[in-house]
Motif scaffolding. Sequence first.
Motif, PDB file in Angstrom:
ATOM      1  N   ASP A 166       0.835  -1.188   0.000  1.00 47.29           N
ATOM      2  CA  ASP A 166       0.000   0.000   0.000  1.00 47.29           C
ATOM      3  C   ASP A 166       0.876   1.247   0.000  1.00 47.29           C
ATOM      4  O   ASP A 166       1.966   1.247   0.563  1.00 47.29           O
ATOM      5  CB  ASP A 166      -0.893  -0.022   1.250  1.00 47.29           C
ATOM      6  CG  ASP A 166      -2.039   0.969   1.171  1.00 47.29           C
ATOM      7  OD1 ASP A 166      -2.279   1.536   0.087  1.00 47.29           O
ATOM      8  OD2 ASP A 166      -2.704   1.166   2.208  1.00 47.29           O
ATOM      9  N   ARG A 177       1.175   4.908   1.440  1.00 46.07           N
ATOM     10  CA  ARG A 177       0.669   5.880   2.401  1.00 46.07           C
ATOM     11  C   ARG A 177       1.193   7.252   1.976  1.00 46.07           C
ATOM     12  O   ARG A 177       2.394   7.509   2.031  1.00 46.07           O
ATOM     13  CB  ARG A 177       1.128   5.541   3.821  1.00 46.07           C
ATOM     14  CG  ARG A 177       0.604   6.551   4.873  1.00 46.07           C
ATOM     15  CD  ARG A 177       0.873   6.071   6.286  1.00 46.07           C
ATOM     16  NE  ARG A 177       2.306   5.964   6.561  1.00 46.07           N
ATOM     17  CZ  ARG A 177       2.806   5.273   7.592  1.00 46.07           C
ATOM     18  NH1 ARG A 177       2.000   4.623   8.409  1.00 46.07           N
ATOM     19  NH2 ARG A 177       4.108   5.222   7.790  1.00 46.07           N
ATOM     20  N   LEU A 214       3.716   0.316   2.605  1.00 49.21           N
ATOM     21  CA  LEU A 214       3.376  -0.507   3.757  1.00 49.21           C
ATOM     22  C   LEU A 214       3.037  -1.936   3.331  1.00 49.21           C
ATOM     23  O   LEU A 214       2.467  -2.166   2.265  1.00 49.21           O
ATOM     24  CB  LEU A 214       2.149   0.062   4.485  1.00 49.21           C
ATOM     25  CG  LEU A 214       2.092   1.567   4.776  1.00 49.21           C
ATOM     26  CD1 LEU A 214       0.756   1.915   5.422  1.00 49.21           C
ATOM     27  CD2 LEU A 214       3.244   1.988   5.667  1.00 49.21           C
ATOM     28  N   ASN A 263       0.965  -4.998   5.353  1.00 51.89           N
ATOM     29  CA  ASN A 263       0.204  -5.278   6.582  1.00 51.89           C
ATOM     30  C   ASN A 263       0.252  -4.096   7.551  1.00 51.89           C
ATOM     31  O   ASN A 263       0.425  -4.259   8.765  1.00 51.89           O
ATOM     32  CB  ASN A 263       0.730  -6.551   7.260  1.00 51.89           C
ATOM     33  CG  ASN A 263       0.500  -7.786   6.400  1.00 51.89           C
ATOM     34  OD1 ASN A 263      -0.491  -7.886   5.682  1.00 51.89           O
ATOM     35  ND2 ASN A 263       1.424  -8.723   6.471  1.00 51.89           N
ATOM     36  N   ASP A 264       0.097  -2.896   6.972  1.00 52.99           N
ATOM     37  CA  ASP A 264       0.045  -1.644   7.740  1.00 52.99           C
ATOM     38  C   ASP A 264       1.344  -1.291   8.442  1.00 52.99           C
ATOM     39  O   ASP A 264       1.358  -0.440   9.337  1.00 52.99           O
ATOM     40  CB  ASP A 264      -1.108  -1.676   8.757  1.00 52.99           C
ATOM     41  CG  ASP A 264      -2.462  -1.735   8.087  1.00 52.99           C
ATOM     42  OD1 ASP A 264      -2.624  -1.088   7.028  1.00 52.99           O
ATOM     43  OD2 ASP A 264      -3.353  -2.428   8.606  1.00 52.99           O
ATOM     44  N   LYS A 265       2.438  -1.927   8.062  1.00 55.59           N
ATOM     45  CA  LYS A 265       3.748  -1.575   8.620  1.00 55.59           C
ATOM     46  C   LYS A 265       4.655  -1.059   7.498  1.00 55.59           C
ATOM     47  O   LYS A 265       4.666  -1.594   6.386  1.00 55.59           O
ATOM     48  CB  LYS A 265       4.405  -2.781   9.301  1.00 55.59           C
ATOM     49  CG  LYS A 265       3.763  -3.168  10.630  1.00 55.59           C
ATOM     50  CD  LYS A 265       4.589  -4.250  11.309  1.00 55.59           C
ATOM     51  CE  LYS A 265       4.073  -4.559  12.701  1.00 55.59           C
ATOM     52  NZ  LYS A 265       4.944  -5.550  13.393  1.00 55.59           N
ATOM     53  N   TYR A 321      -5.037   5.061   1.145  1.00 54.36           N
ATOM     54  CA  TYR A 321      -5.088   6.336   1.870  1.00 54.36           C
ATOM     55  C   TYR A 321      -5.657   7.466   1.023  1.00 54.36           C
ATOM     56  O   TYR A 321      -5.955   8.544   1.548  1.00 54.36           O
ATOM     57  CB  TYR A 321      -3.686   6.738   2.345  1.00 54.36           C
ATOM     58  CG  TYR A 321      -3.237   6.000   3.578  1.00 54.36           C
ATOM     59  CD1 TYR A 321      -3.243   6.614   4.828  1.00 54.36           C
ATOM     60  CD2 TYR A 321      -2.823   4.675   3.513  1.00 54.36           C
ATOM     61  CE1 TYR A 321      -2.845   5.935   5.968  1.00 54.36           C
ATOM     62  CE2 TYR A 321      -2.432   3.985   4.643  1.00 54.36           C
ATOM     63  CZ  TYR A 321      -2.443   4.624   5.866  1.00 54.36           C
ATOM     64  OH  TYR A 321      -2.073   3.942   6.995  1.00 54.36           O
ATOM     65  N   LYS A 339     -10.372   7.247   3.743  1.00 51.44           N
ATOM     66  CA  LYS A 339      -9.594   6.803   4.903  1.00 51.44           C
ATOM     67  C   LYS A 339      -9.703   7.850   6.008  1.00 51.44           C
ATOM     68  O   LYS A 339      -9.499   9.035   5.769  1.00 51.44           O
ATOM     69  CB  LYS A 339      -8.123   6.642   4.510  1.00 51.44           C
ATOM     70  CG  LYS A 339      -7.262   5.938   5.556  1.00 51.44           C
ATOM     71  CD  LYS A 339      -7.282   4.453   5.339  1.00 51.44           C
ATOM     72  CE  LYS A 339      -6.156   3.764   6.083  1.00 51.44           C
ATOM     73  NZ  LYS A 339      -6.165   2.304   5.853  1.00 51.44           N
TER      74      LYS A 339
END
Length: 283
Positions: free
Chosen positions: A117, A119, A125, A127-129, A228, A232
Amino acid sequence: MEQELLVPELLAPLVRNTIFSGHIHHYLQVESTNLLAKAAALGASEAASEGEVFIAEEQTAGRGRGSHQWYSEREAGIYCSVVLRPQIKAADILWLSLIAAVALQDAMKEVTGLSPDIRWPNDLLINDKKFCGILTEVHTESDRVHHAIVGIGINVNHRALPADLESTATSLHLETGKEWSRLQLTASLLKALDREYRALLRAVNSPVPSSTARFESILKRVEARSSYARGKHVHVDENGGFSGITDGLDTRGFLRVRTEQGLRMAISGSVRPLARRTDAAGD
């Protein structure tokens, strides 16, 4: 997997016909590749030309946005900076970070099959990290860009991260359990960046008078790659901070955020996700 050093002899055949061909410089250890590229771009005797690439196996003071540092374990990641000399207005400079993010995403998908992803405006990212960051620095003359340094850091084969980063950062190895070829990732990145940069220059030089129309294809590509970009619930660390629901990019690449007080623009502040509220603006 035995890791190769990211030396020009190995990279050169993989990046033929790009603006980076013949312009790769490799170092075992530097303070910061962005600082190295910046000094070269401003060289008093012979300034670095467009497409110069500075790659290090290790940084002792790798830099992120603001005052953040980039953890740069030796031979585990990709730490590189490129010199670009786009004939664009200073107001359009954010597009360089955004096309770099798209290029990174393309490279990741080509080599690993993953689709990280984006951001806004400069992080990737899994897994959102965060495992990848972009730092774009520019030198302007009047309202035009003289040169830009696009620095990229990727956590590739890190098996562990410092304790203070474990909750927010990761690496390709930590997420997949595999080691990945840094050589293939770097080559794929440079080819994708070359492609996106050429597309940006075509948009900038288009005879179409409307900036909306000129940048539309790039804008749509960025928005399609980022969760994002729209819908979001985020907090923006800028001008005292504000929160709201993202509502796409404007024609300069800035992030539109609908707040309870109305529409605001995220210009350069850090964007972080918030738990979605049922009474949030834009619902």
